[in-house]
Design a protein around this motif. Structure first.
Motif, PDB file in Angstrom:
ATOM      1  N   THR A  72      -9.027  -3.408  -0.413  1.00 12.03           N
ATOM      2  CA  THR A  72      -7.964  -3.347  -1.422  1.00 12.03           C
ATOM      3  C   THR A  72      -8.554  -3.445  -2.820  1.00 12.03           C
ATOM      4  OG1 THR A  72      -6.382  -4.368   0.093  1.00 12.03           O
ATOM      5  CG2 THR A  72      -5.852  -4.465  -2.236  1.00 12.03           C
ATOM      6  N   CYS A  86       0.829  -1.213   0.000  1.00 10.08           N
ATOM      7  CA  CYS A  86       0.000   0.000   0.000  1.00 10.08           C
ATOM      8  C   CYS A  86       0.862   1.260   0.000  1.00 10.08           C
ATOM      9  CB  CYS A  86      -0.930   0.010   1.213  1.00 10.08           C
ATOM     10  SG  CYS A  86      -2.285  -1.168   1.109  1.00 10.08           S
ATOM     11  N   VAL A  96       2.452   1.702  -3.472  1.00 10.87           N
ATOM     12  CA  VAL A  96       1.471   2.148  -4.465  1.00 10.87           C
ATOM     13  C   VAL A  96       1.075   3.602  -4.220  1.00 10.87           C
ATOM     14  CG1 VAL A  96      -0.837   1.754  -5.409  1.00 10.87           C
ATOM     15  CG2 VAL A  96       0.653  -0.179  -4.919  1.00 10.87           C
ATOM     16  N   ILE A  97       0.981   4.012  -2.959  1.00  9.16           N
ATOM     17  CA  ILE A  97       0.690   5.422  -2.652  1.00  9.16           C
ATOM     18  C   ILE A  97       1.776   6.307  -3.241  1.00  9.16           C
ATOM     19  CG2 ILE A  97       0.600   7.141  -0.797  1.00  9.16           C
ATOM     20  CD1 ILE A  97      -0.829   5.020   0.917  1.00  9.16           C
ATOM     21  N   ASN A 144      -6.379   1.768   3.782  1.00 10.20           N
ATOM     22  CA  ASN A 144      -6.119   0.342   3.609  1.00 10.20           C
ATOM     23  C   ASN A 144      -4.846  -0.085   4.332  1.00 10.20           C
ATOM     24  OD1 ASN A 144      -5.739  -1.925   0.854  1.00 10.20           O
ATOM     25  ND2 ASN A 144      -7.189  -2.044   2.510  1.00 10.20           N
ATOM     26  N   ALA A 145      -3.810   0.734   4.251  1.00  8.37           N
ATOM     27  CA  ALA A 145      -2.565   0.427   4.968  1.00  8.37           C
ATOM     28  C   ALA A 145      -2.809   0.395   6.473  1.00  8.37           C
ATOM     29  CB  ALA A 145      -1.494   1.457   4.619  1.00  8.37           C
ATOM     30  N   GLY A 152      -8.024   7.776  -4.656  1.00  9.69           N
ATOM     31  CA  GLY A 152      -7.287   6.517  -4.578  1.00  9.69           C
ATOM     32  C   GLY A 152      -6.198   6.489  -3.536  1.00  9.69           C
ATOM     33  N   ASP A 153      -5.382   7.530  -3.454  1.00  8.79           N
ATOM     34  CA  ASP A 153      -4.296   7.512  -2.479  1.00  8.79           C
ATOM     35  C   ASP A 153      -4.817   7.577  -1.050  1.00  8.79           C
ATOM     36  OD1 ASP A 153      -5.111  10.104  -2.988  1.00  8.79           O
ATOM     37  OD2 ASP A 153      -3.127  10.978  -2.735  1.00  8.79           O
ATOM     38  N   LEU A 172      -5.938   4.102  -0.216  1.00  5.83           N
ATOM     39  CA  LEU A 172      -4.799   3.228   0.063  1.00  5.83           C
ATOM     40  C   LEU A 172      -4.205   3.493   1.440  1.00  5.83           C
ATOM     41  CD1 LEU A 172      -3.059   3.225  -3.419  1.00  5.83           C
ATOM     42  CD2 LEU A 172      -4.134   1.286  -2.271  1.00  5.83           C
ATOM     43  N   ALA A 232     -10.366  -0.198  -3.633  1.00  7.78           N
ATOM     44  CA  ALA A 232      -9.394   0.859  -3.919  1.00  7.78           C
ATOM     45  C   ALA A 232      -8.773   0.663  -5.296  1.00  7.78           C
ATOM     46  CB  ALA A 232      -8.309   0.889  -2.848  1.00  7.78           C
ATOM     47  N   ALA A 233      -8.468  -0.587  -5.653  1.00 12.67           N
ATOM     48  CA  ALA A 233      -7.907  -0.863  -6.979  1.00 12.67           C
ATOM     49  C   ALA A 233      -8.892  -0.472  -8.076  1.00 12.67           C
ATOM     50  CB  ALA A 233      -7.542  -2.338  -7.098  1.00 12.67           C
TER      51      ALA A 233
END
Length: 111
Positions: A97, A29, A32-33, A56-57, A49-50, A53, A100-101
């Motif tokens: 996840t 995560c 990807v951020i 999500n992290a 999105g960020d 994420l 978010a994807a």
């Protein structure tokens, strides 16, 4: 003579797997951020999105901490309670996840 199943060993194995997978997903995560921030800076736009994420992290970090706690506790009852919470939280994080994807993919596709 039939030996009784040892569910404690199996539960501990599951907890170890969730612990390692969650810890790895925190790193994924964060990576990807970082990549996502570079892309959005180049395109001069911001998306959700960020932020998703980052949440999500945090979910994966909570799963990692609870898994570690479950592995370290000696109280059988607390261990089983923590394992149930960890299982549920891990599944929530995996689902998040995927969401978010999808948001990131659709944001990049339609802009």
């Amino acid at each position: 003579m039939i030996k009784p199943k040892n569910n404690n060993r199996l539960d501990e194995d599951i907890c170890v797997h969730i612990f390692t997978a969650s810890a790895a997903m925190v790193g994924v995560c964060i990576t990807v951020i970082g990549i996502f921030q570079v892309i959005t800076a180049l395109r001069r736009e911001d998306t959700l999105g960020d932020d998703m994420l980052a949440v999500n992290a945090i979910l994966y970090l909570a799963t990692t901490i609870l898994s570690y706690w479950a592995l370290r506790t000696r109280n059988q009852r607390r261990n089983h309670r923590l394992e149930k919470i960890v299982d549920l939280l891990f599944l929530v994080a995996l689902t998040f996840t995927t969401v978010a994807a999808g948001v990131i993919t659709w944001a990049m596709t339609f802009t």
